[in-house]
Design a protein around this motif. Structure first.
Motif, short mmCIF file in Angstrom:
data_model
loop_
_atom_site.label_atom_id
_atom_site.label_comp_id
_atom_site.label_asym_id
_atom_site.label_seq_id
_atom_site.Cartn_x
_atom_site.Cartn_y
_atom_site.Cartn_z
N ASP A 9 0.81 -1.21 0.00
CA ASP A 9 0.00 0.00 0.00
C ASP A 9 0.85 1.27 0.00
N GLY A 10 2.16 1.12 -0.11
CA GLY A 10 3.01 2.27 -0.25
C GLY A 10 3.42 2.96 1.03
N LYS A 11 3.01 2.49 2.20
CA LYS A 11 3.38 3.12 3.46
C LYS A 11 4.81 2.76 3.82
N SER A 12 5.73 3.50 3.32
CA SER A 12 7.16 3.36 3.62
C SER A 12 7.67 1.93 3.49
N GLY A 13 7.03 1.12 2.67
CA GLY A 13 7.52 -0.23 2.42
C GLY A 13 7.30 -1.22 3.54
N VAL A 14 6.66 -0.83 4.63
CA VAL A 14 6.51 -1.74 5.76
C VAL A 14 5.73 -3.00 5.39
N PRO A 15 4.59 -2.91 4.66
CA PRO A 15 3.91 -4.15 4.29
C PRO A 15 4.79 -5.08 3.47
N ASN A 16 5.60 -4.52 2.57
CA ASN A 16 6.50 -5.34 1.79
C ASN A 16 7.54 -6.02 2.68
N ILE A 17 8.06 -5.30 3.66
CA ILE A 17 9.02 -5.88 4.59
C ILE A 17 8.35 -6.98 5.40
N ALA A 18 7.15 -6.75 5.86
CA ALA A 18 6.43 -7.77 6.63
C ALA A 18 6.24 -9.02 5.78
N ALA A 19 5.95 -8.86 4.51
CA ALA A 19 5.78 -10.00 3.62
C ALA A 19 7.09 -10.77 3.47
N GLU A 24 2.43 -16.35 6.60
CA GLU A 24 1.34 -16.68 5.69
C GLU A 24 -0.01 -16.47 6.34
N ALA A 25 -1.04 -16.32 5.50
CA ALA A 25 -2.41 -16.16 5.98
C ALA A 25 -2.78 -17.34 6.86
N ASP A 37 8.33 1.08 22.36
CA ASP A 37 9.32 1.35 21.32
C ASP A 37 9.17 0.45 20.09
N CYS A 38 8.28 -0.52 20.13
CA CYS A 38 8.09 -1.44 19.01
C CYS A 38 7.45 -0.71 17.83
N ASP A 39 7.66 -1.21 16.65
CA ASP A 39 7.16 -0.56 15.44
C ASP A 39 5.73 -1.01 15.16
N ASP A 40 4.78 -0.10 15.40
CA ASP A 40 3.36 -0.44 15.24
C ASP A 40 2.96 -0.64 13.78
N ASP A 41 3.62 0.04 12.85
CA ASP A 41 3.30 -0.17 11.43
C ASP A 41 3.68 -1.59 11.01
N LEU A 42 4.83 -2.06 11.44
CA LEU A 42 5.25 -3.42 11.13
C LEU A 42 4.31 -4.43 11.77
N ARG A 43 3.93 -4.20 13.01
CA ARG A 43 3.01 -5.10 13.70
C ARG A 43 1.67 -5.19 12.96
N ALA A 44 1.16 -4.03 12.51
CA ALA A 44 -0.11 -4.00 11.78
C ALA A 44 0.02 -4.74 10.45
N ALA A 45 1.14 -4.58 9.78
CA ALA A 45 1.36 -5.25 8.50
C ALA A 45 1.42 -6.77 8.69
N ILE A 46 2.03 -7.22 9.77
CA ILE A 46 2.08 -8.66 10.05
C ILE A 46 0.67 -9.19 10.30
N ARG A 47 -0.11 -8.47 11.09
CA ARG A 47 -1.49 -8.90 11.35
C ARG A 47 -2.31 -8.92 10.07
#
Length: 147
Positions: A9-19, A24-25, A37-47
């Motif tokens: 979705d273009g948000k600083s590449g975080v979804p791509n990094i999570a992938a 897997e689903a 201090d954890c990265d909430d964008d990465l956590r959301a992308a993993i979920r």
């Protein structure tokens, strides 16, 4: 069905990094060591990729993967590894999230490579997943787990 294509979705590449973490689903991911201090964008992308909420530290479920946030002052890394192996299914993966060099709580690479085999784990790769966090993939070697 690429998780990267579905979630880019273009948000600083975080979804791509999570992938790139290979999750897997439908996978159950246990999260340990979460703090402010954890990265909430990465956590959301993993979920988003797994379609599941994280299993907590006290879960009774067998999990497909463990997301372990660990900082220098969090205690003994070997103990942390032994604790997570209780719930990890055979063939599961551990992603050890540590602060990058120069960040508060940085964990020396040598500490990880020394602790992993003591707990019966092998390091396979390290990724830069966010501006502040690195991810080290650990697995139980096929010959390392007794049934």
């Amino acid at each position: 069905m690429s998780a990267t294509a579905d979630h880019a979705d273009g948000k600083s590449g975080v979804p791509n990094i999570a992938a790139r973490l290979g999750l897997e689903a439908g996978w159950v991911v246990q999260e340990i060591g979460y703090d402010d201090d954890c990265d909430d964008d990465l956590r959301a992308a993993i979920r988003e990729i797994t379609g599941e909420d994280f299993a907590g530290e006290d879960t009774d479920e067998v999990v497909d993967a463990v997301l372990l946030w660990f900082r220098e002052d969090d205690g003994d890394l070997v103990d942390a590894f032994f604790d997570i192996l209780t719930d990890l299914k055979a063939g599961g993966v551990v992603w050890l999230m540590t602060p990058k060099v120069g960040r508060d709580g940085y964990v020396e690479t040598s500490d990880i490579t020394e602790a992993a085999p003591v707990a019966g784990l092998a390091t396979t790769s390290t990724l830069s997943v966010t501006d502040d966090w690195s991810a080290t993939k650990l697995v139980v070697p096929k010959s390392g787990r007794r049934g």
